[in-house]
Enzyme design. Structure first.
Site, PDB file in Angstrom:
ATOM      1  CE  LYS A 122      22.937 -21.786 -14.785  1.00  0.00           C
ATOM      2  NZ  LYS A 122      22.611 -20.660 -13.913  1.00  0.00           N
ATOM      3  CB  CYS A 149      18.938 -25.448  -7.316  1.00  0.00           C
ATOM      4  SG  CYS A 149      20.658 -25.370  -6.823  1.00  0.00           S
TER       5      CYS A 149
HETATM    6  C1  UDX Z   1      18.941 -21.512  -9.173  1.00  0.00           C
HETATM    7  C2  UDX Z   1      18.564 -20.147  -8.609  1.00  0.00           C
HETATM    8  O1  UDX Z   1      18.480 -19.201  -9.666  1.00  0.00           O
HETATM    9  C3  UDX Z   1      19.627 -19.703  -7.616  1.00  0.00           C
HETATM   10  O2  UDX Z   1      19.256 -18.464  -7.034  1.00  0.00           O
HETATM   11  C4  UDX Z   1      19.748 -20.764  -6.518  1.00  0.00           C
HETATM   12  O3  UDX Z   1      20.732 -20.392  -5.564  1.00  0.00           O
HETATM   13  C5  UDX Z   1      20.116 -22.102  -7.139  1.00  0.00           C
HETATM   14  O4  UDX Z   1      19.130 -22.473  -8.104  1.00  0.00           O
HETATM   15  P1  UDX Z   1      20.564 -22.494 -10.995  1.00  0.00           P
HETATM   16  O5  UDX Z   1      19.966 -23.809 -10.612  1.00  0.00           O
HETATM   17  O6  UDX Z   1      22.032 -22.385 -11.156  1.00  0.00           O
HETATM   18  O7  UDX Z   1      20.145 -21.370  -9.883  1.00  0.00           O
HETATM   19  O8  UDX Z   1      19.932 -22.125 -12.388  1.00  0.00           O
HETATM   20  P2  UDX Z   1      19.030 -20.927 -12.969  1.00  0.00           P
HETATM   21  O9  UDX Z   1      19.893 -19.986 -13.679  1.00  0.00           O
HETATM   22  O10 UDX Z   1      18.122 -20.413 -11.934  1.00  0.00           O
HETATM   23  O11 UDX Z   1      18.164 -21.753 -14.059  1.00  0.00           O
HETATM   24  C6  UDX Z   1      17.341 -22.809 -13.596  1.00  0.00           C
HETATM   25  C7  UDX Z   1      16.672 -23.429 -14.814  1.00  0.00           C
HETATM   26  O12 UDX Z   1      15.770 -22.493 -15.406  1.00  0.00           O
HETATM   27  C8  UDX Z   1      17.656 -23.826 -15.912  1.00  0.00           C
HETATM   28  O13 UDX Z   1      17.255 -25.057 -16.488  1.00  0.00           O
HETATM   29  C9  UDX Z   1      17.522 -22.684 -16.927  1.00  0.00           C
HETATM   30  O14 UDX Z   1      17.820 -23.078 -18.262  1.00  0.00           O
HETATM   31  C10 UDX Z   1      16.038 -22.355 -16.801  1.00  0.00           C
HETATM   32  N1  UDX Z   1      15.700 -20.997 -17.233  1.00  0.00           N
HETATM   33  C11 UDX Z   1      16.220 -19.937 -16.555  1.00  0.00           C
HETATM   34  C12 UDX Z   1      14.799 -20.826 -18.288  1.00  0.00           C
HETATM   35  O15 UDX Z   1      14.329 -21.792 -18.890  1.00  0.00           O
HETATM   36  N2  UDX Z   1      14.460 -19.559 -18.644  1.00  0.00           N
HETATM   37  C13 UDX Z   1      14.950 -18.458 -17.996  1.00  0.00           C
HETATM   38  O16 UDX Z   1      14.583 -17.331 -18.371  1.00  0.00           O
HETATM   39  C14 UDX Z   1      15.863 -18.650 -16.931  1.00  0.00           C
END
Ligand code: UDX
Length: 425
Positions: free
Chosen positions: A317, A256
């Site tokens: 993740k 995303c």
């Molecule tokens: C995201 C949005 O959060 C969600 O609302 C939308 O509908 C789809 O895209 P997602 O892609 O599943 O969801 O992952 P998310 O949990 O948001 O993490 C995105 C990236 O950020 C991952 O690579 C994760 O590891 C990273 N991340 C997240 C961090 O590096 N640190 C954090 O504190 C949180």
């Protein structure tokens, strides 16, 4: 309760269908892959989503959830028709709407009178009008109801959302869609379609920029001797900043954020707005992959060329089996190009990866660290915290860990003779 058709049984469609069935609606989910439909009707779930298998089993058992081949077989009797088809990133950064348009064209003539077509997939501003132009029926309304599902927690995010957003020109249609969430105890906001579509992109892009900010601050912490954990803790007390989404990592990824940030830059450019700050966040995030690889390079005496690098974590993740746009893969590809011999373990990944041809994927974390000169933690799987680090230390050639998620207990590792290199500390 309502008759709902879901077009597309991917992450979004499967979760939306199973959750709507759990809320009491009668749901038919359609997909174009026969084997996927057969497996789903047997309750076999092709993705890792906490709680999804239970909800699918519940719906199949109750008889208010079923899977069919082809959108036409789902839409004939439904009142609401959720478009949950892929909107992948085009080569120019814009979202590819071909699947969405094809789905709308396929169902437009069989939709019952007074149907509501709902865009659930993430779509560019103005797509509601694009779908209306395909369907072209006065007795069919088109509504935007963007998804805010995080992979790994999609079921919880659907049933307990921070908010439900409904965008429609036709207020009656908007209220009808809002009514589907009657049993969801969260705010439901009704707005126009363009605002609803932009809420989704703006939210995701804001979160991505927030993470880039945290990763840049983490790098600064390393240079000035500050501790990122204390800095983000202190920041988070300010309710305007908040505690969540402040964990440094190897960079952000997934199916995303990269797609949605690029799409928003393109949407803005098409509207005459230069979103340089988001382009910069994308550029800095890519540079952070290299910075993370360089951290591993520096941690090994003489560099990683010809050395064995153990990697824990391949998915983008923890809590998901999704490898798309994974920062772990970005970092390992760079280490491979630097001459490292990489052995990787991820609890959700089995078998070798075409995207990482030189990397040997093993089935347990201890095999990965055997004779390794360095271990890099790239995905925050909680199982890594509970492993036997005395055994890890005995297996490794050098007790050096680059913890790109600040996941492990630094003081416990130091007591075991490890050098623990974190992010921002
Ligand atoms: C995201 C949005 O959060 C969600 O609302 C939308 O509908 C789809 O895209 P997602 O892609 O599943 O969801 O992952 P998310 O949990 O948001 O993490 C995105 C990236 O950020 C991952 O690579 C994760 O590891 C990273 N991340 C997240 C961090 O590096 N640190 C954090 O504190 C949180």
């Amino acid at each position: 309760m309502a008759d709902i058709a879901i077009i597309g049984a991917g992450y979004v469609g499967l979760t939306t269908g199973a959750c709507f069935a759990h809320l009491g609606h009668d749901v038919t989910v359609a997909d174009v892959v026969p084997e996927k439909i057969e497996r789903l009707n047997r309750g076999e779930i092709p993705i890792l989503e906490a709680g999804l298998d239970e909800l699918v089993a519940e719906g199949l058992e109750a008889g208010n959830l079923r899977f069919v081949l082809g959108a036409a077989n789902a839409c004939r009797t439904a009142e609401f028709h959720y478009l949950c088809v892929p909107t992948p990133q085009g080569s120019d950064g814009s979202a590819d709407l071909s699947y969405l348009v094809a789905a709308a064209a396929e169902i437009k003539d069989i939709l019952p009178a007074n149907s509501v077509v709902v865009n659930k997939s993430t779509v560019p501003v103005g797509t509601t009008t694009v779908v209306e132009d395909v369907i072209r029926r006065e007795d069919v309304k088109v509504v935007s109801n963007p998804e805010f599902l995080r992979e790994g927690t999609a079921v919880s995010d659907f049933l307990h959302p921070d908010r439900v957003v409904v965008g429609a020109e036709d207020q009656e249609a908007a209220i009808r869609v809002a009514g589907l969430y009657a049993r969801v105890a969260s705010p439901v906001m009704v707005t126009d379609p363009v605002s609803a579509e932009l809420i989704k992109y703006a939210s995701n892009a804001f979160l991505a920029v927030k993470l880039t900010f945290v990763n840049e601050i983490a790098t600064l912490c390393e240079r000035v001797g500050a501790d990122i954990d204390d800095v983000t803790l202190g920041m988070g007390y300010d309710t305007r900043i908040g505690r969540s989404f402040l964990r440094p990592g190897p960079g952000w990824g997934g199916s995303c954020f990269p797609k949605d940030t690029a799409a928003l830059v393109r949407i803005a450019a098409d509207a005459g707005c230069a979103f340089d700050f988001i382009e910069q966040a994308i550029t800095l995030n890519t540079a952070h992959f290299q910075r993370t690889a360089d951290k591993v390079e520096s941690a090994v005496q003489g560099g990683v060329a010809g050395k064995t690098v153990a990697a824990w974590g391949l998915t983008f993740k923890a809590g998901t089996d999704d490898l798309r746009e994974s920062p772990a893969i970005e970092v390992l590809a760079r280490l491979g190009a630097m001459g490292a011999d990489i052995v990787a373990y991820d609890p959700a990944v089995h078998g070798q990866l075409a995207s990482l041809p030189g990397v040997r994927v093993v089935e347990d974390p201890y095999s990965a660290v055997d004779q390794a000169d360095v271990l890099v933690v790239l995905t925050e799987w909680s199982e890594f915290k509970g492993l036997n680090f005395d055994k890890v230390g005995e297996l490794m050639r050098s007790r050096t860990i680059v913890d790109a998620r600040n996941l492990l207990d630094r003081s416990a590792l130091k007591r075991r003779g490890f050098t623990h290199i974190g992010m921002g500390r």
